[in-house]
Every structure is written in structure tokens, then in C-alpha cells.
Design a protein around this motif. Structure first.
Motif, PDB file in Angstrom:
ATOM      1  N   HIS A 360       0.531  -1.081  -0.038  1.00 34.62           N
ATOM      2  CA  HIS A 360      -0.200   0.256  -0.080  1.00 34.62           C
ATOM      3  C   HIS A 360       1.097   1.821  -0.311  1.00 34.62           C
ATOM      4  CE1 HIS A 360       1.032   0.338   4.312  1.00 34.62           C
ATOM      5  NE2 HIS A 360       0.169  -0.808   4.921  1.00 34.62           N
ATOM      6  N   HIS A 361       2.505   1.128  -0.385  1.00 42.08           N
ATOM      7  CA  HIS A 361       3.607   2.016  -0.257  1.00 42.08           C
ATOM      8  C   HIS A 361       2.583   2.924   0.436  1.00 42.08           C
ATOM      9  CE1 HIS A 361       3.227   0.291  -4.190  1.00 42.08           C
ATOM     10  NE2 HIS A 361       2.604   0.618  -4.183  1.00 42.08           N
ATOM     11  N   CYS A 362       2.721   3.375   2.071  1.00 38.12           N
ATOM     12  CA  CYS A 362       2.171   3.481   3.114  1.00 38.12           C
ATOM     13  C   CYS A 362       1.050   4.914   2.591  1.00 38.12           C
ATOM     14  CB  CYS A 362       3.606   4.432   3.663  1.00 38.12           C
ATOM     15  SG  CYS A 362       4.367   3.066   4.669  1.00 38.12           S
ATOM     16  N   ALA A 363      -0.140   4.844   1.872  1.00 35.37           N
ATOM     17  CA  ALA A 363      -0.775   5.125   1.795  1.00 35.37           C
ATOM     18  C   ALA A 363      -2.290   4.426   1.284  1.00 35.37           C
ATOM     19  CB  ALA A 363      -0.889   5.616  -0.442  1.00 35.37           C
ATOM     20  N   GLN A 364      -2.597   3.882   2.346  1.00 33.97           N
ATOM     21  CA  GLN A 364      -3.531   2.929   3.077  1.00 33.97           C
ATOM     22  C   GLN A 364      -5.284   3.815   2.360  1.00 33.97           C
ATOM     23  OE1 GLN A 364      -3.328   0.973   6.846  1.00 33.97           O
ATOM     24  NE2 GLN A 364      -3.844  -1.053   5.508  1.00 33.97           N
ATOM     25  N   PRO A 365      -4.945   5.010   2.549  1.00 37.51           N
ATOM     26  CA  PRO A 365      -6.381   5.453   1.988  1.00 37.51           C
ATOM     27  C   PRO A 365      -6.473   5.211   0.416  1.00 37.51           C
ATOM     28  CG  PRO A 365      -6.072   7.314   3.430  1.00 37.51           C
ATOM     29  CD  PRO A 365      -4.815   5.027   3.334  1.00 37.51           C
ATOM     30  N   ILE A 366      -5.137   5.458  -0.225  1.00 36.13           N
ATOM     31  CA  ILE A 366      -5.356   5.515  -1.614  1.00 36.13           C
ATOM     32  C   ILE A 366      -5.969   4.203  -2.345  1.00 36.13           C
ATOM     33  CG2 ILE A 366      -4.444   5.631  -3.787  1.00 36.13           C
ATOM     34  CD1 ILE A 366      -2.097   7.593  -2.586  1.00 36.13           C
ATOM     35  N   MET A 367      -5.507   3.359  -1.753  1.00 36.90           N
ATOM     36  CA  MET A 367      -6.005   1.589  -1.576  1.00 36.90           C
ATOM     37  C   MET A 367      -7.403   1.344  -1.313  1.00 36.90           C
ATOM     38  SD  MET A 367      -2.867   1.400  -3.649  1.00 36.90           S
ATOM     39  CE  MET A 367      -1.316   2.186  -3.329  1.00 36.90           C
ATOM     40  N   ASN A 368      -7.793   2.104  -0.284  1.00 35.61           N
ATOM     41  CA  ASN A 368      -9.137   1.372  -0.403  1.00 35.61           C
ATOM     42  C   ASN A 368     -10.159   2.383  -1.155  1.00 35.61           C
ATOM     43  OD1 ASN A 368      -8.740   0.230   2.137  1.00 35.61           O
ATOM     44  ND2 ASN A 368      -8.186   2.486   3.457  1.00 35.61           N
TER      45      ASN A 368
END
Length: 404
Positions: A360-368
Motif C-alpha cells: 500500500h506504499h504507506c498510503a492505505q486511503p488510496i488503496m481503499n
């Protein structure tokens, strides 16, 4: 035109083999590789002038202090800061952001609003959440569209007199999208809000002009721009740095200490408590010199060529989807293949010597937002080649065949 083979010869690790295969390093978004001149500069400091700075009258201390402060001035000129004391040495972008959020804890009050974007790295989300918990401020989010671009119309609606801070990244680490930060800064200032820009992913690709941007804070890391790990810069406008209280207490950041009262040093030392990463600070200046000698115009041309070629070749693969398809992009491609977990692709192509990032590249909201567990991210630097991209594409094809 850059002489790519000459440049590659300046990076010792690029001639290494991984799992018996020539290294193809496409994880530059996580950290860049280091040229020999940077490696040598680090060794030179420890071999020739190793001493603590700002505190000694002896020759080595003076030499180390001079080298450290010369590096600060180099960085000032590189980002076009008005004063060298607006340039604070940190351990990286995360440190810089936390320094600012800590300072705003004494400024914000319940009901004040902080705007972040849905494109942020966790390092530019979590510290603001912690600040809201301390102060009663409210965190609001600028959403993105299916292309991974900020929805600026919603940003305009979210902005109000309650907005005290707006913070966005210059370039998304997960998608490579370049945000319209100049417009964001102008609009934020119109309602009286301060603006912090996370420049971690931008500085390897471009030279930020902080006076032209008119940002209040700009944070970045050295290790993503050919410099050492554990180094970073926080630029802050003088007026804001004078308003904020010190982040840490200790040596160097004081003017006078008694048990009754302590007074703080002037900028930049007010925010630089303790013995810093002296070698790293000096060598960050070396890395910036190296990049400027290559020329950021040349870097951008090479990386754009790599991005266009990689995009075209990867889209030849049936079932492959690229995330982050906005018009303005840096040399980053995040992608998945239908029905295959990104980790599995990454593991197989690693066996073929290819280093990419999965997750998730320390960007979980993008993946969500995209309803995915993560992506395969290939992030290119000026020292990469078209041939390496072709090797990666063939490796991804092979991994797909094995996993289908």
C-alpha cells in the motif's frame, strides 16, 4: 542528452547482481541509489574532519561547522529560500512534518480545521490526526477522482475561515500524480490558512522554488535525492518559525539555561537540538550539487521518456491496470494484474533481479479508494534505462503466466 552509461558507472550498486541477475532497480520512490561522489564525501568527513559543530574553538570543529553551514546555504539556494536560517536540518520528511504539527498544538483550538488530501503518505496523515486529538481541531479530506487527481471543486468548498492549515504532497508517492500546489497555496492563503507541502517525492525530479510557490513549510528527505539516509530539510518561512515553539529541548537550541528559566536560541538553532547527523547534512549538499550538475531539465526529460515507454509497454499486458492516470505525472507507475496479488508478482520478478515496491506504499486511503490491497509500483530515476524497462515488462509477463 545525458550519457546514461557514464552516469550509471558513477553508481556502484547498479553493477551488482541480485539472485544471479543484473540488478534492475525500480524502487527509487522508496530511496534512490548513491553516486560514488556521495559515498566518498561521507567517508571523507569521518576520515578528515570528524568533530562536533558549533561548540568548539579547535580547528576540526571549525572545519566541520563551516562545511555543515555551507551545505545549509547550498540548500537555501537550491530551493530559493529567502534566508539560510529558514532551512532546518531534520532526519527526514517525517521529522519535519512532526516538528510543524507539534508547533501548531499551541496555536489551534477546538473547531479549527485542517485539510489534508486523500493522496497523502501516512507521514502526512497521522501527525495531523494526533494534533487534532490534542487540540480538538477537525481533520477534513480533499477527495480524489478515478484518475488519482485531487477534486479541486471540493477543495474550494471545504476551504473556509475555519481552515487553519492545508497540507498536501507535491507528488504522490503511490501514484506519481503531480498536484497543483501553487493554486492550492494561493487559495489557502486567501482564507488565512498556513500551508505545508510534503516534497519527499518531488525533490528527486524537480527544483522547488519556495518563494515562487509561497508555501509556509516545505519538507523533504535527502535519501530520495541521492543523499544519505537520516537526512532531511524543513523549510519554514521566518515568520512562522518564529511563532512556533521548539520541537525538542536540549543542547544547541538554547541561548541561556538556569533552573529558573531557559531562553531559546535564534533560528535555525532553536529547532536543532542535540548533535545532528553532521556527515549527512554535509553530504546532502554534495548530493544536491551532483543533481544540479546533471541538470533537473535533463533529469525530467530522461524520466519522462522512461515513464512514457513503461506506460506503453505495460499496457500491452492483458488484464493490467495502471492506477494514477492523471495528466501531470512523475516517473512512477502503480499497477496490478487482474486476479493476481501484487506481492506475488513482486516476489517472482525479484528472483529475476528486478526491484519494485509492492503493497500500500504507506498510503492505505488510496488503496481503499480503489478497493485494492495494494499495487506493484515501479519508480524510475534518471539513471534507469529503456532496456531495463523492457526487462521488467518481460519479467511481469513471465510472472503472470506462472500465476495464472
Amino acid at each position: 542528452m545525458l550519457d546514461i552509461q557514464k552516469i550509471r558507472a558513477e553508481f556502484p550498486i547498479l553493477s551488482e547482481k541480485v539472485n544471479g541477475k543484473p540488478l534492475v532497480y525500480f524502487d527509487n520512490g522508496a530511496t534512490s541509489q548513491k553516486p560514488q561522489i556521495v559515498i566518498d564525501a561521507e567517508a571523507k568527513y569521518y576520515q578528515e574532519i570528524n568533530a562536533n559543530i558549533h561548540r568548539g574553538v579547535h580547528t576540526l570543529s571549525q572545519l566541520a561547522t563551516d562545511a555543515y553551514e555551507i551545505s545549509r546555504v547550498k540548500i537555501q539556494h537550491h530551493i530559493n529560500a529567502k534566508f539560510s536560517h529558514e532551512v532546518l536540518f531534520t532526519s527526514g520528511t517525517t521529522h519535519g512534518i512532526n516538528l510543524v504539527t507539534n508547533g501548531f498544538a499551541s496555536i489551534l483550538k477546538p473547531g479549527d480545521e485542517i485539510l489534508v488530501s486523500a493522496l497523502e503518505h501516512h507521514s502526512n496523515i497521522v501527525p495531523w490526526q494526533m494534533l487534532c486529538e490534542k487540540t480538538g481541531a477537525v481533520l477534513k479530506v480533499i477527495p480524489i477522482n478515478e484518475d488519482g487527481e485531487l477534486i479541486m471543486e471540493t477543495f474550494d468548498v471545504l476551504l473556509s475561515e475555519k481552515t487553519k492549515v492545508v497540507t498536501v504532497n507535491h507528488i504522490s508517492n503511490a501514484l506519481g500524480i503531480i498536484n497543483p500546489i501553487k493554486s492550492i497555496i494561493e487559495k489557502a492563503h486567501a482564507v488565512g490558512a498556513a500551508v505545508l507541502i510534503d516534497g519527499a517525492q518531488a525533490v528527486p525530479h524537480l527544483k522547488p522554488d519556495v518563494q515562487d510557490l509561497d508555501c509556509d513549510f516545505y519538507a523533504f528527505s535527502g535519501h530520495k535525492m541521492c543523499g544519505p539516509t537520516g537526512t532531511g530539510i524543513l523549510y519554514g518561512k521566518e515568520e512562522w518559525l518564529n511563532k512556533l515553539p521548539p520541537y525538542q529541548g536540549g543542547g544547541e537550541m538554547i541561548k541561556e539555561v538556569t533552573f529558573e528559566k531557559t531562553t531559546y536560541a535564534d533560528l535555525p538553532h532553536k529547532f536543532e537540538a542535540g548533535t545532528p547527523n553532521i556527515a549527512g547534512g554535509i553530504v546532502l549538499g554534495t548530493a544536491i550539487d551532483y543533481l544540479n550538475n546533471i541538470g533537473f531539465h535533463n533529469i525530467q526529460k530522461q524520466e519522462q521518456k522512461l515513464l512514457e515507454h513503461a506506460t506503453k509497454r505495460l499496457l500491452e499486458i492483458e488484464g493490467l491496470k495502471i492506477y494514477g492516470t492523471g495528466k501531470n505525472k512523475a516517473s512512477v507507475i502503480s499497477f496490478n494484474i487482474d486476479g493476481i496479488h501484487p506481492y506475488d508478482i513482486g516476489s517472482i520478478i525479484d528472483k529475476l533481479g528486478i526491484a519494485v515496491r509492492t503493497g500500500h506504499h504507506c498510503a492505505q486511503p488510496i488503496m481503499n479508494f480503489f478497493c485494492i490491497p495494494g499495487t506493484i509500483r515501479a519508480s524510475f530515476s534518471f539513471y534507469n534505462t529503456i532496456e531495463e524497462i523492457d526487462v521488467m515488462v518481460e519479467a511481469v509477463k513471465k510472472a503472470k503466466t506462472m500465476l495464472s
